[in-house]
Design an enzyme around this catalytic site. Structure first.
Site, PDB file in Angstrom:
ATOM      1  N   LEU A   1     -10.860   2.346  -3.095  1.00  0.00           N
ATOM      2  CA  LEU A   1      -9.792   1.476  -3.622  1.00  0.00           C
ATOM      3  C   LEU A   1      -9.039   2.107  -4.788  1.00  0.00           C
ATOM      4  O   LEU A   1      -8.570   1.401  -5.689  1.00  0.00           O
ATOM      5  CB  LEU A   1     -10.347   0.100  -4.019  1.00  0.00           C
ATOM      6  CG  LEU A   1     -11.040  -0.690  -2.914  1.00  0.00           C
ATOM      7  CD1 LEU A   1     -11.428  -2.080  -3.407  1.00  0.00           C
ATOM      8  CD2 LEU A   1     -10.173  -0.791  -1.680  1.00  0.00           C
TER       9      LEU A   1
ATOM     10  N   GLU B   1      23.411   5.703 -15.351  1.00  0.00           N
ATOM     11  CA  GLU B   1      24.730   5.696 -15.969  1.00  0.00           C
ATOM     12  C   GLU B   1      25.113   7.090 -16.470  1.00  0.00           C
ATOM     13  O   GLU B   1      26.243   7.556 -16.282  1.00  0.00           O
ATOM     14  CB  GLU B   1      24.764   4.699 -17.137  1.00  0.00           C
ATOM     15  CG  GLU B   1      24.511   3.257 -16.730  1.00  0.00           C
ATOM     16  CD  GLU B   1      23.058   2.862 -16.834  1.00  0.00           C
ATOM     17  OE1 GLU B   1      22.780   1.725 -17.218  1.00  0.00           O
ATOM     18  OE2 GLU B   1      22.175   3.713 -16.522  1.00  0.00           O
TER      19      GLU B   1
ATOM     20  N   ALA C   1      -8.559  -1.448  14.864  1.00  0.00           N
ATOM     21  CA  ALA C   1      -9.777  -0.657  15.015  1.00  0.00           C
ATOM     22  C   ALA C   1     -10.146  -0.597  16.489  1.00  0.00           C
ATOM     23  O   ALA C   1      -9.665  -1.395  17.305  1.00  0.00           O
ATOM     24  CB  ALA C   1     -10.931  -1.272  14.214  1.00  0.00           C
TER      25      ALA C   1
ATOM     26  N   GLY D   1      -8.523  -6.400   5.381  1.00  0.00           N
ATOM     27  CA  GLY D   1      -8.940  -6.643   6.748  1.00  0.00           C
ATOM     28  C   GLY D   1      -8.294  -7.894   7.308  1.00  0.00           C
ATOM     29  O   GLY D   1      -7.656  -8.674   6.594  1.00  0.00           O
ATOM     30  N   PRO D   2      -8.462  -8.143   8.629  1.00  0.00           N
ATOM     31  CA  PRO D   2      -7.763  -9.255   9.299  1.00  0.00           C
ATOM     32  C   PRO D   2      -8.078 -10.627   8.728  1.00  0.00           C
ATOM     33  O   PRO D   2      -7.189 -11.477   8.666  1.00  0.00           O
ATOM     34  CB  PRO D   2      -8.238  -9.140  10.749  1.00  0.00           C
ATOM     35  CG  PRO D   2      -8.638  -7.706  10.906  1.00  0.00           C
ATOM     36  CD  PRO D   2      -9.208  -7.303   9.585  1.00  0.00           C
TER      37      PRO D   2
ATOM     38  N   CYS E   1      20.526   0.166 -20.665  1.00  0.00           N
ATOM     39  CA  CYS E   1      19.494   0.053 -21.700  1.00  0.00           C
ATOM     40  C   CYS E   1      20.106   0.241 -23.079  1.00  0.00           C
ATOM     41  O   CYS E   1      21.174   0.815 -23.250  1.00  0.00           O
ATOM     42  CB  CYS E   1      18.372   1.052 -21.447  1.00  0.00           C
ATOM     43  SG  CYS E   1      18.866   2.786 -21.637  1.00  0.00           S
TER      44      CYS E   1
ATOM     45  N   THR F   1     -14.604  -5.770   4.907  1.00  0.00           N
ATOM     46  CA  THR F   1     -14.041  -4.418   4.820  1.00  0.00           C
ATOM     47  C   THR F   1     -14.853  -3.555   3.867  1.00  0.00           C
ATOM     48  O   THR F   1     -15.099  -2.371   4.131  1.00  0.00           O
ATOM     49  CB  THR F   1     -12.578  -4.492   4.346  1.00  0.00           C
ATOM     50  OG1 THR F   1     -11.810  -5.180   5.329  1.00  0.00           O
ATOM     51  CG2 THR F   1     -11.990  -3.112   4.127  1.00  0.00           C
TER      52      THR F   1
ATOM     53  N   ARG G   1      -0.183   1.803  -3.647  1.00  0.00           N
ATOM     54  CA  ARG G   1      -1.326   1.311  -4.418  1.00  0.00           C
ATOM     55  C   ARG G   1      -1.094   1.541  -5.910  1.00  0.00           C
ATOM     56  O   ARG G   1      -1.392   0.674  -6.739  1.00  0.00           O
ATOM     57  CB  ARG G   1      -2.599   2.061  -4.007  1.00  0.00           C
ATOM     58  CG  ARG G   1      -3.236   1.647  -2.703  1.00  0.00           C
ATOM     59  CD  ARG G   1      -4.514   2.465  -2.501  1.00  0.00           C
ATOM     60  NE  ARG G   1      -5.219   2.109  -1.285  1.00  0.00           N
ATOM     61  CZ  ARG G   1      -6.385   2.642  -0.926  1.00  0.00           C
ATOM     62  NH1 ARG G   1      -6.945   3.559  -1.695  1.00  0.00           N
ATOM     63  NH2 ARG G   1      -6.969   2.270   0.198  1.00  0.00           N
TER      64      ARG G   1
END
Length: 377
Positions: free
Chosen positions: A224, A56, A182, A299-300, A83, A216, A204
């Site tokens: 991670l 704004e 893969a 993973g799959p 806000c 995995t 992430r």
């Protein structure tokens, strides 16, 4: 107040420019347009990141001098309720009042305990206010941010932000153009380029948790964490996604995930563990831990199970212009016996990341059920 169709046109413009702001920070992506009495945009702005002017204020700063004495004729259209508090910047509701804007339309109410209430402040100052404009489209844009807010504060009356029974589940995978994750020998680093990998780390950082299967974990020994280009932490330890491991096999003592910085920051001795026998219950347990969004890189097996069980909300598919062939498909059996059961994606958009493409889409929660994650996950 302008007629609804003109306000909706303005809101679509606001949502479009909101996406120009950073999506990997704690702040929401917000856009604002100022419309004249004919519904034409005379100024606009978007939030460019923490510590910068809100949308704004940014829009008001671009207003031509000829409108300064005619601000009462303007309608401010904002993707999030202005806000009502002072943080790194001042309250937007007060800025709009001080500028003399005559009307304000917004999409979603601000769920924050301190920042909410801007609409009431505006009304008390005599500004005409309308909420709920294209709220579905705004909610789709702000879904990850809203999920975090929903767990942090109680929903306000009239604001449909109930505490979720499970986290929002974002399933990510990288694949070649022919759908392989893969090579035949199992090697997969790197299918996509640096731009795609950097985008993964930014996403992430926005999630409360990051989930993988034990398959995995054992194959790749992933850290991670959300990291920058130099390998350092993209966000502080307490803001790193909590590591979650699904499957029955043990985590090796030497696994990098055991040194995940978020564990010590949250007083945990090891990653959160689930067998995967009841994925819905596992996700409900994560919600009880305060997790509101989960980034799945499992993973799959895990990815397919979550999608087939109707527990995935969004997919992020990073597609490299390359071919591998072989048996290592990115997604496994979804329990779809014939074409009539095809799982259609919605709200699909595509982004270019160097030579790679990112496909972003939402899933239908009414997917058919699949059995539990097996011992081999």
């Amino acid at each position: 107040m302008l007629e609804q169709s003109l306000i909706e046109d303005g809101m679509r413009r606001g949502l479009a420019i909101a996406r120009r702001g950073p999506s990997h920070t704690p702040n929401p992506q917000v856009g604002c347009v100022l419309l004249d009495p004919e519904g034409r945009v005379v100024a606009e702005g978007w939030h460019r990141g923490a510590g910068t002017p809100h949308a704004e204020v940014e829009a008001l700063g671009h207003l031509l001098a000829e409108w300064h004495d005619r601000a009462a004729e303007l309608t401010a259209v904002v993707t999030l309720e202005p806000c009502n508090h002072t943080g790194r910047t001042g309250p937007c509701a007060a800025a709009l009042i001080a500028a003399g804007v005559g009307a304000v339309a917004y999409a979603l109410s601000d769920p924050g305990q301190e920042s909410s209430g801007g609409a009431d402040t505006l009304r008390a100052a005599g500004v005409e206010v309308r909420g709920g404009v294209l709220d579905g489209e705004a909610r789709a844009l702000l879904a990850p941010w809203l999920e975090k807010q929903a767990g942090a504060v109680p929903a306000r009356t009239g604001d449909p932000l109930p505490r979720p029974s499970r986290p929002r589940v974002i399933v990510k995978w990288a694949q070649t153009l022919d759908g392989r994750a893969a090579a035949t020998d199992g090697s997969s680093q790197w299918i996509t380029g640096e731009g795609a990998r950097a985008d993964v780390h930014r996403r992430r950082a926005r999630a409360d948790a990051i989930l993988v299967g034990t398959g995995t974990l054992l194959a790749d020994d992933p850290a991670l964490t959300a990291r920058d280009a130099a390998g350092g932490l993209l966000v502080p330890p307490k803001e790193q996604p909590l590591p979650v491991v699904v499957g029955r096999r043990e985590i090796p003592a030497s696994a990098r995930v055991r040194a995940h910085p978020a564990l010590a920051a949250h007083g945990l001795s090891e990653p959160l563990r689930f067998t995967g026998a009841d994925l819905a219950a596992d996700l409900a347990s994560l919600a009880e831990h305060g997790v509101r969004s989960v980034f799945v890189e499992g993973g799959p097996t895990v990815a397919s199970a979550l999608i087939a069980a109707g527990l995935a909300d969004d997919v992020l598919v990073y597609v490299a212009p390359a071919l591998l062939g072989g048996p290592r498909l990115a997604i496994g059996d979804l329990g779809i016996p014939d074409i009539s059961g095809i799982l259609r994606l919605s709200e699909t958009r595509i982004e270019r990341l160097g030579d790679d493409l990112l496909v972003i889409a939402s899933l239908d929660r009414a997917s058919s059920a699949l059995g539990p994650v097996t011992e081999g996950s």
